[in-house]
Scaffold this motif. Structure first.
Motif, short mmCIF file in Angstrom:
data_model
loop_
_atom_site.label_atom_id
_atom_site.label_comp_id
_atom_site.label_asym_id
_atom_site.label_seq_id
_atom_site.Cartn_x
_atom_site.Cartn_y
_atom_site.Cartn_z
N ASP A 102 0.82 -1.20 0.00
CA ASP A 102 0.00 0.00 0.00
C ASP A 102 0.86 1.26 0.00
O ASP A 102 2.05 1.24 0.26
CB ASP A 102 -0.97 0.00 1.19
N LYS A 103 0.22 2.38 -0.31
CA LYS A 103 0.92 3.66 -0.40
C LYS A 103 0.93 4.34 0.97
O LYS A 103 -0.10 4.41 1.63
CB LYS A 103 0.19 4.53 -1.41
N PRO A 104 2.08 4.88 1.41
CA PRO A 104 2.11 5.57 2.70
C PRO A 104 1.30 6.86 2.63
O PRO A 104 1.25 7.52 1.59
CB PRO A 104 3.60 5.86 2.92
N GLU A 105 0.67 7.20 3.75
CA GLU A 105 -0.18 8.38 3.81
C GLU A 105 0.06 9.14 5.10
O GLU A 105 0.55 8.59 6.08
CB GLU A 105 -1.66 7.97 3.74
N ALA A 106 -0.35 10.42 5.11
CA ALA A 106 -0.33 11.22 6.33
C ALA A 106 -1.43 10.71 7.25
O ALA A 106 -2.47 10.24 6.79
CB ALA A 106 -0.55 12.69 5.99
N VAL A 107 -1.21 10.79 8.56
CA VAL A 107 -2.15 10.26 9.55
C VAL A 107 -2.45 11.35 10.58
O VAL A 107 -1.56 12.08 11.00
CB VAL A 107 -1.54 9.03 10.26
N THR A 108 -3.73 11.44 10.98
CA THR A 108 -4.13 12.35 12.04
C THR A 108 -4.69 11.54 13.19
O THR A 108 -5.57 10.71 13.00
CB THR A 108 -5.20 13.34 11.53
N ILE A 109 -4.15 11.76 14.40
CA ILE A 109 -4.60 11.09 15.62
C ILE A 109 -4.99 12.19 16.61
O ILE A 109 -4.17 13.07 16.90
CB ILE A 109 -3.48 10.21 16.23
N CYS A 110 -6.21 12.14 17.13
CA CYS A 110 -6.68 13.15 18.10
C CYS A 110 -6.47 14.56 17.57
O CYS A 110 -5.97 15.44 18.27
CB CYS A 110 -6.03 12.96 19.45
N ASN A 111 -6.81 14.77 16.31
CA ASN A 111 -6.73 16.08 15.66
C ASN A 111 -5.31 16.64 15.54
O ASN A 111 -5.13 17.85 15.42
CB ASN A 111 -7.63 17.10 16.37
N ARG A 112 -4.32 15.77 15.61
CA ARG A 112 -2.92 16.18 15.43
C ARG A 112 -2.26 15.30 14.39
O ARG A 112 -2.45 14.09 14.39
CB ARG A 112 -2.15 16.09 16.74
N ALA A 113 -1.45 15.92 13.52
CA ALA A 113 -0.72 15.15 12.52
C ALA A 113 0.32 14.28 13.22
O ALA A 113 1.03 14.74 14.11
CB ALA A 113 -0.04 16.07 11.53
N LEU A 114 0.37 13.01 12.85
CA LEU A 114 1.35 12.09 13.42
C LEU A 114 2.68 12.31 12.72
O LEU A 114 2.75 12.37 11.49
CB LEU A 114 0.89 10.64 13.24
N ALA A 115 3.75 12.44 13.50
CA ALA A 115 5.10 12.52 12.98
C ALA A 115 5.91 11.42 13.67
O ALA A 115 5.73 11.16 14.86
CB ALA A 115 5.72 13.88 13.27
N CYS A 116 6.78 10.78 12.94
CA CYS A 116 7.59 9.70 13.49
C CYS A 116 8.43 10.21 14.66
O CYS A 116 9.11 11.25 14.54
CB CYS A 116 8.49 9.11 12.41
N HIS A 117 8.41 9.49 15.77
CA HIS A 117 9.17 9.87 16.94
C HIS A 117 10.67 9.73 16.71
O HIS A 117 11.46 10.34 17.43
CB HIS A 117 8.78 9.03 18.14
N HIS A 118 11.05 8.95 15.73
CA HIS A 118 12.48 8.71 15.49
C HIS A 118 13.06 9.68 14.45
O HIS A 118 14.06 10.32 14.70
CB HIS A 118 12.72 7.27 15.05
N CYS A 119 12.40 9.78 13.28
CA CYS A 119 12.99 10.57 12.19
C CYS A 119 12.17 11.79 11.78
O CYS A 119 12.64 12.61 11.00
CB CYS A 119 13.26 9.69 10.98
#
Length: 71
Positions: free
Chosen positions: A3-20
């Motif tokens: 599948d194609k990677p997509e932007a994700v929103t959790i609790c009305n906030r954009a998810l950003a990778c904690h590592h990179c």
């Protein structure tokens, strides 16, 4: 992963990778069965799921449980 990677929103906030810091993810649903349920063959009764978002750059996995499991 097909599948194609997509932007994700959790609790009305954009998810950003904690590592990179990347903001695109692959999504997976994972069954969270307890060892006792598996031993007794009761997975169908106790089955819960977690939502996993896998960073499209570094592969770090972010786990989220549905809100209804907290009650």
């Amino acid at each position: 992963m097909a599948d194609k990677p997509e932007a994700v929103t959790i609790c009305n906030r954009a998810l950003a990778c904690h590592h990179c810091g990347t903001q695109t993810f692959f999504q997976r649903t994972v069954a969270m069965n307890g060892a006792g349920a598996s031993l007794l063959g009761l997975e169908w009764f106790t089955q819960r799921v977690a939502f996993c978002y896998i960073c499209s750059d570094c592969g770090h996995v972010h786990w989220f449980m549905p809100n209804d499991l907290n009650s």
